[in-house]
Motif scaffolding. Structure first.
Motif, PDB file in Angstrom:
ATOM      1  N   GLN A 196       0.840  -1.422   0.072  1.00 54.16           N
ATOM      2  CA  GLN A 196       0.077   0.025  -0.001  1.00 54.16           C
ATOM      3  C   GLN A 196       0.948   1.075  -0.156  1.00 54.16           C
ATOM      4  O   GLN A 196       1.723   1.369   0.670  1.00 54.16           O
ATOM      5  CB  GLN A 196      -0.978  -0.263   1.129  1.00 54.16           C
ATOM      6  CG  GLN A 196      -2.068   1.028   1.167  1.00 54.16           C
ATOM      7  CD  GLN A 196      -2.935   1.182   2.242  1.00 54.16           C
ATOM      8  OE1 GLN A 196      -2.815   0.427   3.203  1.00 54.16           O
ATOM      9  NE2 GLN A 196      -4.116   1.707   1.928  1.00 54.16           N
ATOM     10  N   LEU A 197       0.410   2.131  -0.769  1.00 52.06           N
ATOM     11  CA  LEU A 197       1.323   3.386  -0.788  1.00 52.06           C
ATOM     12  C   LEU A 197       1.165   4.272   0.147  1.00 52.06           C
ATOM     13  O   LEU A 197      -0.176   4.545   0.649  1.00 52.06           O
ATOM     14  CB  LEU A 197       1.109   3.969  -2.415  1.00 52.06           C
ATOM     15  CG  LEU A 197       1.876   5.483  -2.568  1.00 52.06           C
ATOM     16  CD1 LEU A 197       3.426   5.084  -2.397  1.00 52.06           C
ATOM     17  CD2 LEU A 197       1.204   6.071  -3.706  1.00 52.06           C
ATOM     18  N   LEU A 225      -1.098  17.647  -6.113  1.00 49.38           N
ATOM     19  CA  LEU A 225      -0.992  16.572  -5.169  1.00 49.38           C
ATOM     20  C   LEU A 225      -2.293  16.222  -4.448  1.00 49.38           C
ATOM     21  O   LEU A 225      -2.776  15.171  -4.287  1.00 49.38           O
ATOM     22  CB  LEU A 225       0.112  17.128  -4.144  1.00 49.38           C
ATOM     23  CG  LEU A 225       0.279  15.931  -2.829  1.00 49.38           C
ATOM     24  CD1 LEU A 225       0.541  14.592  -3.072  1.00 49.38           C
ATOM     25  CD2 LEU A 225       1.277  16.514  -1.835  1.00 49.38           C
ATOM     26  N   TYR A 226      -2.970  17.480  -4.091  1.00 46.91           N
ATOM     27  CA  TYR A 226      -4.261  17.601  -3.645  1.00 46.91           C
ATOM     28  C   TYR A 226      -5.140  16.699  -4.414  1.00 46.91           C
ATOM     29  O   TYR A 226      -5.917  15.810  -4.001  1.00 46.91           O
ATOM     30  CB  TYR A 226      -4.989  19.003  -3.186  1.00 46.91           C
ATOM     31  CG  TYR A 226      -6.353  18.863  -2.659  1.00 46.91           C
ATOM     32  CD1 TYR A 226      -6.513  18.589  -1.658  1.00 46.91           C
ATOM     33  CD2 TYR A 226      -7.269  19.133  -3.783  1.00 46.91           C
ATOM     34  CE1 TYR A 226      -7.875  18.479  -1.085  1.00 46.91           C
ATOM     35  CE2 TYR A 226      -8.437  18.987  -3.297  1.00 46.91           C
ATOM     36  CZ  TYR A 226      -8.887  18.871  -2.169  1.00 46.91           C
ATOM     37  OH  TYR A 226     -10.123  18.704  -1.514  1.00 46.91           O
ATOM     38  N   GLY A 233      -8.409   8.502  -2.992  1.00 48.65           N
ATOM     39  CA  GLY A 233      -9.093   8.277  -1.805  1.00 48.65           C
ATOM     40  C   GLY A 233      -8.532   7.449  -0.806  1.00 48.65           C
ATOM     41  O   GLY A 233      -7.309   7.577  -0.243  1.00 48.65           O
ATOM     42  N   GLU A 234      -9.207   6.177  -0.372  1.00 46.34           N
ATOM     43  CA  GLU A 234      -8.745   5.210   0.699  1.00 46.34           C
ATOM     44  C   GLU A 234      -7.660   4.476   0.359  1.00 46.34           C
ATOM     45  O   GLU A 234      -7.096   3.645   1.070  1.00 46.34           O
ATOM     46  CB  GLU A 234      -9.987   4.516   1.187  1.00 46.34           C
ATOM     47  CG  GLU A 234     -11.069   5.543   1.810  1.00 46.34           C
ATOM     48  CD  GLU A 234     -10.758   6.203   3.187  1.00 46.34           C
ATOM     49  OE1 GLU A 234      -9.427   5.863   3.921  1.00 46.34           O
ATOM     50  OE2 GLU A 234     -11.347   7.094   3.509  1.00 46.34           O
ATOM     51  N   PRO A 261      -9.160  12.312   3.530  1.00 44.55           N
ATOM     52  CA  PRO A 261      -9.475  11.411   4.865  1.00 44.55           C
ATOM     53  C   PRO A 261      -8.344  11.767   5.832  1.00 44.55           C
ATOM     54  O   PRO A 261      -7.210  12.253   5.662  1.00 44.55           O
ATOM     55  CB  PRO A 261      -9.363  10.025   4.432  1.00 44.55           C
ATOM     56  CG  PRO A 261      -8.459   9.989   3.166  1.00 44.55           C
ATOM     57  CD  PRO A 261      -8.579  11.376   2.398  1.00 44.55           C
ATOM     58  N   GLY A 262      -8.771  11.846   7.136  1.00 48.27           N
ATOM     59  CA  GLY A 262      -8.096  11.837   8.339  1.00 48.27           C
ATOM     60  C   GLY A 262      -8.484  12.898   9.093  1.00 48.27           C
ATOM     61  O   GLY A 262      -9.496  13.459   9.044  1.00 48.27           O
ATOM     62  N   LEU A 263      -7.440  12.979  10.206  1.00 50.05           N
ATOM     63  CA  LEU A 263      -8.002  14.038  11.429  1.00 50.05           C
ATOM     64  C   LEU A 263      -7.930  15.434  10.915  1.00 50.05           C
ATOM     65  O   LEU A 263      -8.740  16.374  11.356  1.00 50.05           O
ATOM     66  CB  LEU A 263      -7.054  13.713  12.550  1.00 50.05           C
ATOM     67  CG  LEU A 263      -7.430  14.356  13.743  1.00 50.05           C
ATOM     68  CD1 LEU A 263      -8.947  14.081  14.451  1.00 50.05           C
ATOM     69  CD2 LEU A 263      -6.460  13.907  14.846  1.00 50.05           C
TER      70      LEU A 263
END
Length: 415
Positions: A196-197, A225-226, A233-234, A261-263
């Protein structure tokens, strides 16, 4: 694990994780633990300026004591790094001790000691994950940053993990202006090895402070990059390190406000921290400087006392005023960006991130004057004083480092 006390919310709204975590937890979700500064490489962006072993590093018994504390605190897992952690003679002993005591381990390695036997041993464990560091999808790009031959070493290690049946190990990439155009190639490499990258942000920490000017992504690449991260995604992990890009999503009105995704907040001293090889505890792995030193695990009460009673951590868990960023309409998306990135570029901690996508960081940097803080503890193989200015990174032309008497792999040739 419980969240630190917060006043009750009578509004009826469901609290966000960022709001819950702002005041900190009674134990970190995970922490980074650098077992040693010893390393066979001298990566130009190394966050801890690793190379030479520090003779004061924690003993095997002291490391086991730390693991005992983490078990009692119910820490989910620990990110082990360095340096190159596998060069510690007791690495495998500590790895087994941690998993036997219900502390999961994710360790980062350049792969130099990950042979077929080691890969089979890792594949047989249910509580260990592995990250192979790779900063270029081609030898030319990777080796200019990580050193000659490092690409081949990483690929060989990945092959051993694949052949051993270790599925889902991580290929960990620090994003630079030279490898952002290779994102699709990185993903293809990871997929081909059943891995997984994982991509993370470059910070001006350690030797990264010297190479920041030549390596950090250009403004247009930030958007590239964004967009790539949103599209994948995931499937791609980010280490929650790109929250400074979140305003792109907020501006588009995407669900969740950021599209990533993420905090999407700085967890320093709140949900994460760093233990270095000599037992010093810092708020963040990227902020190795006396200003962010919270204590030492060798002190009375050990790590638990540092985490729960440090004045520094208490200040980081206090309500965040937002400073100069509070008036920005995108503050709730990026929370002001990365503390370490601001500090080591000379910006105030309550100011904008140096790579603020609204351009406020660039404007703030133009006003920086005087001495910029220098990361602590240069353990590099070189013996010359730390550079006082930026280091140019010439892709494909970086010379090999000199062997060092304290390098445990001096003269070592991978099979």
């Amino acid at each position: 694990m419980t969240v630190a006390y917060q006043a009750p919310d009578h509004s009826g709204a469901t609290p966000r994780l960022t709001d819950l975590f702002q005041r900190g937890l009674d134990a970190p979700i995970c922490l980074t633990w650098e077992l040693t500064y010893a390393c066979n490489l001298s990566c130009v962006h190394c966050l801890s300026s690793s190379g030479r072993r520090d003779p004061r590093e924690l003993s095997t018994a002291e490391c086991k004591s730390v693991i005992d504390t983490l078990e009692r605190m119910q820490v989910f897992y620990v990110n082990i790094g360095g340096g190159e952690p596998t060069v510690r003679p007791d690495f495998w002993e500590l790895l087994s001790y941690a998993t036997d005591h219900h502390v999961g381990v994710k360790f980062s390695t350049n792969g130099v000691k990950l042979d077929a036997a080691a890969a089979e041993r890792l594949a047989a464990s249910d509580y260990v994950d592995v990250q192979i560091s790779l900063d270029g999808a081609t030898p030319e790009v990777n080796d200019a940053v990580r050193g000659p031959g490092s690409y081949a070493t990483a690929m060989r290690a990945m092959g051993h993990l694949r052949d051993a049946g270790f599925e889902g190990f991580k290929v960990s990439v620090v994003m630079t202006r030279h490898n952002i155009p290779q994102l699709d190639e990185f993903k293809a490499i990871a997929d081909s090895y059943g891995a997984q990258l994982r991509v993370t942000r470059l910070r001006p920490s350690g030797r990264g402070a010297d190479s920041w000017d030549s390596l950090h992504p250009l403004p247009g690449q930030q958007r590239e990059l964004y967009d790539w991260l949103v599209a994948h995604g995931e499937d791609v992990l980010t280490g929650d390190s790109f929250f400074h890009l979140s305003p792109y999503g907020a501006a588009q009105g995407s669900s969740g406000g950021s599209g990533l995704p993420g905090l999407n907040m700085c967890g320093a001293g709140r949900v994460v921290c760093l233990i270095d090889p000599v037992g010093d505890v810092y708020a963040c792995p990227f902020a190795i400087h006396p200003q962010f030193l919270a204590g030492n695990v060798r002190e009375p009460g050990g790590f638990a006392e540092v985490w729960r009673a440090s004045d520094l951590f208490a200040s980081l868990r206090a309500p965040d005023t937002g400073g100069a960023c509070r008036s920005c309409g995108f503050y709730d998306s990026c929370r002001g960006g990365c503390m370490a990135a601001k500090f080591f570029t000379g910006l105030p901690l309550d100011g904008p991130d140096p790579e603020c996508v609204q351009g406020f960081g660039e404007a703030a940097l133009s006003g920086v004057s005087g001495t910029v803080p220098v990361p602590s503890g240069d353990h590099s193989h070189r013996t010359a004083p730390r550079s006082s200015g930026p280091v140019s990174v010439a892709i494909g032309k970086r010379p090999p480092v000199r062997d060092c008497d304290e390098d445990p792999l001096a003269g070592f040739t991978a099979g």
